[in-house]
Design a protein around this motif. Structure first.
Motif, PDB file in Angstrom:
ATOM      1  N   SER A 158      -3.498  14.187  -3.659  1.00  0.00           N
ATOM      2  CA  SER A 158      -2.108  13.930  -4.380  1.00  0.00           C
ATOM      3  C   SER A 158      -1.120  14.964  -3.902  1.00  0.00           C
ATOM      4  N   PHE A 159       0.416  14.916  -4.281  1.00  0.00           N
ATOM      5  CA  PHE A 159       0.904  15.957  -4.117  1.00  0.00           C
ATOM      6  C   PHE A 159       1.987  15.953  -5.114  1.00  0.00           C
ATOM      7  N   ASP A 160       2.977  17.145  -5.129  1.00  0.00           N
ATOM      8  CA  ASP A 160       3.838  17.317  -6.155  1.00  0.00           C
ATOM      9  C   ASP A 160       5.423  17.146  -5.504  1.00  0.00           C
ATOM     10  N   ARG A 161       6.144  16.218  -5.953  1.00  0.00           N
ATOM     11  CA  ARG A 161       7.213  16.078  -5.477  1.00  0.00           C
ATOM     12  C   ARG A 161       8.375  17.210  -5.599  1.00  0.00           C
ATOM     13  N   GLU A 220       0.841  -1.282   0.117  1.00  0.00           N
ATOM     14  CA  GLU A 220       0.035  -0.053   0.009  1.00  0.00           C
ATOM     15  C   GLU A 220       0.926   1.270   0.115  1.00  0.00           C
ATOM     16  N   ILE A 221       2.113   1.292   0.789  1.00  0.00           N
ATOM     17  CA  ILE A 221       2.810   2.398   0.850  1.00  0.00           C
ATOM     18  C   ILE A 221       3.499   2.608  -0.428  1.00  0.00           C
ATOM     19  N   ALA A 222       3.987   1.494  -1.248  1.00  0.00           N
ATOM     20  CA  ALA A 222       4.669   1.916  -2.495  1.00  0.00           C
ATOM     21  C   ALA A 222       3.537   2.022  -3.373  1.00  0.00           C
ATOM     22  N   ASP A 223       2.233   1.689  -3.618  1.00  0.00           N
ATOM     23  CA  ASP A 223       1.427   2.313  -4.379  1.00  0.00           C
ATOM     24  C   ASP A 223       1.232   3.825  -4.131  1.00  0.00           C
ATOM     25  N   ALA A 224       1.389   4.120  -3.013  1.00  0.00           N
ATOM     26  CA  ALA A 224       1.103   5.749  -2.703  1.00  0.00           C
ATOM     27  C   ALA A 224       2.233   6.466  -3.111  1.00  0.00           C
ATOM     28  N   VAL A 225       3.766   5.744  -3.219  1.00  0.00           N
ATOM     29  CA  VAL A 225       4.986   6.506  -3.567  1.00  0.00           C
ATOM     30  C   VAL A 225       4.690   6.350  -5.389  1.00  0.00           C
ATOM     31  N   THR A 241       0.550  12.331   9.041  1.00  0.00           N
ATOM     32  CA  THR A 241       0.376  12.458   7.412  1.00  0.00           C
ATOM     33  C   THR A 241       1.453  12.813   6.579  1.00  0.00           C
ATOM     34  N   LEU A 242       1.902  11.763   5.833  1.00  0.00           N
ATOM     35  CA  LEU A 242       3.036  11.941   4.965  1.00  0.00           C
ATOM     36  C   LEU A 242       2.975  11.988   3.516  1.00  0.00           C
ATOM     37  N   ARG A 243       3.726  12.544   2.694  1.00  0.00           N
ATOM     38  CA  ARG A 243       3.788  12.765   1.659  1.00  0.00           C
ATOM     39  C   ARG A 243       5.106  11.552   1.021  1.00  0.00           C
ATOM     40  N   PRO A 244       4.895  10.495   0.650  1.00  0.00           N
ATOM     41  CA  PRO A 244       5.799   9.541   0.613  1.00  0.00           C
ATOM     42  C   PRO A 244       6.692   9.812  -0.719  1.00  0.00           C
ATOM     43  N   LEU A 245       7.932   9.822  -0.710  1.00  0.00           N
ATOM     44  CA  LEU A 245       8.902  10.140  -1.706  1.00  0.00           C
ATOM     45  C   LEU A 245       9.701   8.959  -2.394  1.00  0.00           C
ATOM     46  N   GLY A 246       9.775   8.035  -1.459  1.00  0.00           N
ATOM     47  CA  GLY A 246      10.602   6.799  -1.912  1.00  0.00           C
ATOM     48  C   GLY A 246      10.756   5.839  -1.031  1.00  0.00           C
ATOM     49  N   LEU A 247      11.196   4.593  -1.409  1.00  0.00           N
ATOM     50  CA  LEU A 247      11.125   3.343  -0.499  1.00  0.00           C
ATOM     51  C   LEU A 247      12.787   2.861  -0.703  1.00  0.00           C
ATOM     52  N   VAL A 248      13.354   2.527   0.469  1.00  0.00           N
ATOM     53  CA  VAL A 248      14.749   2.050   0.423  1.00  0.00           C
ATOM     54  C   VAL A 248      14.847   0.712   0.972  1.00  0.00           C
ATOM     55  N   LEU A 249      15.448  -0.229   0.243  1.00  0.00           N
ATOM     56  CA  LEU A 249      15.821  -1.622   1.042  1.00  0.00           C
ATOM     57  C   LEU A 249      17.189  -1.598   1.193  1.00  0.00           C
ATOM     58  N   LYS A 250      17.622  -1.948   2.354  1.00  0.00           N
ATOM     59  CA  LYS A 250      18.970  -1.874   2.841  1.00  0.00           C
ATOM     60  C   LYS A 250      19.143  -3.015   4.040  1.00  0.00           C
ATOM     61  N   ALA A 251      19.936  -4.064   3.366  1.00  0.00           N
ATOM     62  CA  ALA A 251      20.112  -5.263   4.557  1.00  0.00           C
ATOM     63  C   ALA A 251      18.834  -5.869   4.749  1.00  0.00           C
ATOM     64  N   GLY A 252      17.918  -6.005   3.830  1.00  0.00           N
ATOM     65  CA  GLY A 252      16.592  -6.740   3.968  1.00  0.00           C
ATOM     66  C   GLY A 252      15.630  -6.070   5.022  1.00  0.00           C
ATOM     67  N   VAL A 253      15.847  -4.481   5.197  1.00  0.00           N
ATOM     68  CA  VAL A 253      14.873  -3.907   5.914  1.00  0.00           C
ATOM     69  C   VAL A 253      14.497  -2.769   4.993  1.00  0.00           C
ATOM     70  N   TRP A 254      13.133  -2.206   4.943  1.00  0.00           N
ATOM     71  CA  TRP A 254      12.579  -1.471   4.144  1.00  0.00           C
ATOM     72  C   TRP A 254      12.325  -0.168   4.905  1.00  0.00           C
ATOM     73  N   TYR A 255      12.719   1.060   4.271  1.00  0.00           N
ATOM     74  CA  TYR A 255      12.715   2.334   4.865  1.00  0.00           C
ATOM     75  C   TYR A 255      11.595   3.087   3.851  1.00  0.00           C
ATOM     76  N   LEU A 256      10.968   3.985   4.372  1.00  0.00           N
ATOM     77  CA  LEU A 256      10.141   4.787   3.575  1.00  0.00           C
ATOM     78  C   LEU A 256      10.784   6.204   3.837  1.00  0.00           C
ATOM     79  N   ILE A 257      10.781   7.089   2.857  1.00  0.00           N
ATOM     80  CA  ILE A 257      11.558   8.264   2.934  1.00  0.00           C
ATOM     81  C   ILE A 257      10.296   9.144   2.437  1.00  0.00           C
ATOM     82  N   ALA A 258      10.033  10.041   3.603  1.00  0.00           N
ATOM     83  CA  ALA A 258       8.621  10.988   3.247  1.00  0.00           C
ATOM     84  C   ALA A 258       8.843  12.423   3.984  1.00  0.00           C
ATOM     85  N   LEU A 259       7.955  13.250   3.488  1.00  0.00           N
ATOM     86  CA  LEU A 259       7.875  14.664   4.157  1.00  0.00           C
ATOM     87  C   LEU A 259       6.463  14.499   5.064  1.00  0.00           C
TER      88      LEU A 259
END
Length: 335
Positions: free
Chosen positions: A210-213, A143-148, A169-187
């Motif tokens: 929606s939002f503008d990156r 669901e988070i990836a779809d919002a990204v 309430t977040l504006r999701p900018l991207g997802l990062v996978l590091k060493a098997g752990v997912w992180y969301l980068i958001a405003l």
């Protein structure tokens, strides 16, 4: 890998038409000579690629050849970005889509390249998971990836590092996978982008807004700058310790100490194999737990406060285990 680069050359020519050797070399970060060898390899494998001479010349494919790669859906085209990390594609809900996309691409390749691609798949595998650690549950990742992708705001219930639950309430900018752990980068509502561990998200609600990156936001640049900032902020102290040869080899177990044996700041090498070194530490509390993993092969010299904390911890452990007392046999409880 050369097979992957050959496929990249093929796809670049199909998507952009005529390209010079210099343009291909810059795009793939190789030499012009390497591009000429790759073109010869493609031609030898049956790909109808030819060179056009003159100032406006370059390499191009026979007209109509590019139609062999049509039929990819938007989702399949996206999934190809994860072809090197199938585990990530599965967690994002793209496992079957990726398999379908790879099949279409494989079917479009000439026989020689298809064989090479199969050989690479059989000989090389990327597994981003850490050893002996269970994967984190990320039930809201899709669901988070779809919002990204859609650039939609989300409202999340998030467990912070101290255990407290907050609503953001977040504006999701991207997802990062590091060493098997997912992180969301958001405003969030105000301020700079922040990092959120996806496994700590308890609930997600995708909003219609929606939002503008931000135009100047680059996920890769942000992540590596943040990584460097965390390292410099995390390891602000140092400890001077004596290590046995065995303890030096075990340093890789200390996840809070980002140094291997070849990177040690050696202060003194002793004839008996022990070495005095200077190591970065996060805090005294973390350092006590980390250095105790090295057992009797580690002696803390400085700072004095850290040495005293280790001595106190060892004394407490001695009381738990009855150090200095005769060993006792646990009696079996009556049934």
């Amino acid at each position: 890998m050369r097979a992957g680069r050959l496929l990249s050359v093929l796809l670049l020519l199909q998507s952009r038409g005529r390209m010079t050797a210099t343009e291909l070399a810059e795009e793939l970060e190789v030499s012009v000579r390497t591009i000429h060898r790759d073109i010869e390899a493609l031609s030898g494998s049956g790909v109808p690629v030819y060179a056009e001479r003159g100032a406006a010349g370059g390499f191009r494919l026979l007209d109509g050849y590019s139609t062999k790669l049509t039929g990819l859906t938007e989702a399949e085209a996206r999934s190809l970005l994860f072809s090197g990390i199938p585990g990530a594609a599965t967690e994002l809900g793209l496992g079957q889509v990726l398999a379908a996309a790879e099949l279409k691409v494989s079917a479009a390749l000439p026989g020689g390249l298809r064989t090479r691609a199969d050989q690479v798949r059989q000989r090389f595998l990327l597994d981003q998971r850490a050893w002996f650690r269970t994967s984190e549950e990320v039930p809201h990742l899709i669901e988070i990836a779809d919002a990204v992708w859609a650039q939609h705001r989300i409202r999340v219930r998030y467990r912070r590092w101290d255990g407290s639950i907050v609503t953001r309430t977040l504006r999701p900018l991207g997802l990062v996978l590091k060493a098997g752990v997912w992180y969301l980068i958001a405003l969030a509502r105000h301020g700079e982008p922040r990092m959120y561990r996806v496994s700590r998200v308890h609930r997600v609600h995708t909003l219609e807004q929606s939002f503008d990156r931000p135009e100047d936001f680059d996920l890769r640049e942000y992540w590596f700058a943040r990584d460097e900032e965390l390292r410099s902020r995390l390891y602000q102290g140092y400890a001077v310790v004596r290590l046995s040869a065995r303890a030096r080899r075990m340093l890789h177990l200390l996840s809070a100490i980002p140094l291997g044996e070849h990177q040690l700041s050696t202060l003194l090498a002793e004839p008996d194999g022990w070495t005095t070194v200077r190591l970065p530490i996060e805090s005294h509390e973390h350092a006590v737990a980390q250095f105790l993993q090295l057992g009797a092969g580690c002696e803390i010299l400085e700072p004095v406060e850290l040495r005293e904390r280790v001595i106190a911890e060892l004394a407490a452990m001695g009381q738990v285990y009855g150090a200095g007392e005769a060993p006792t046999t646990l009696s079996r409880r009556p049934s």
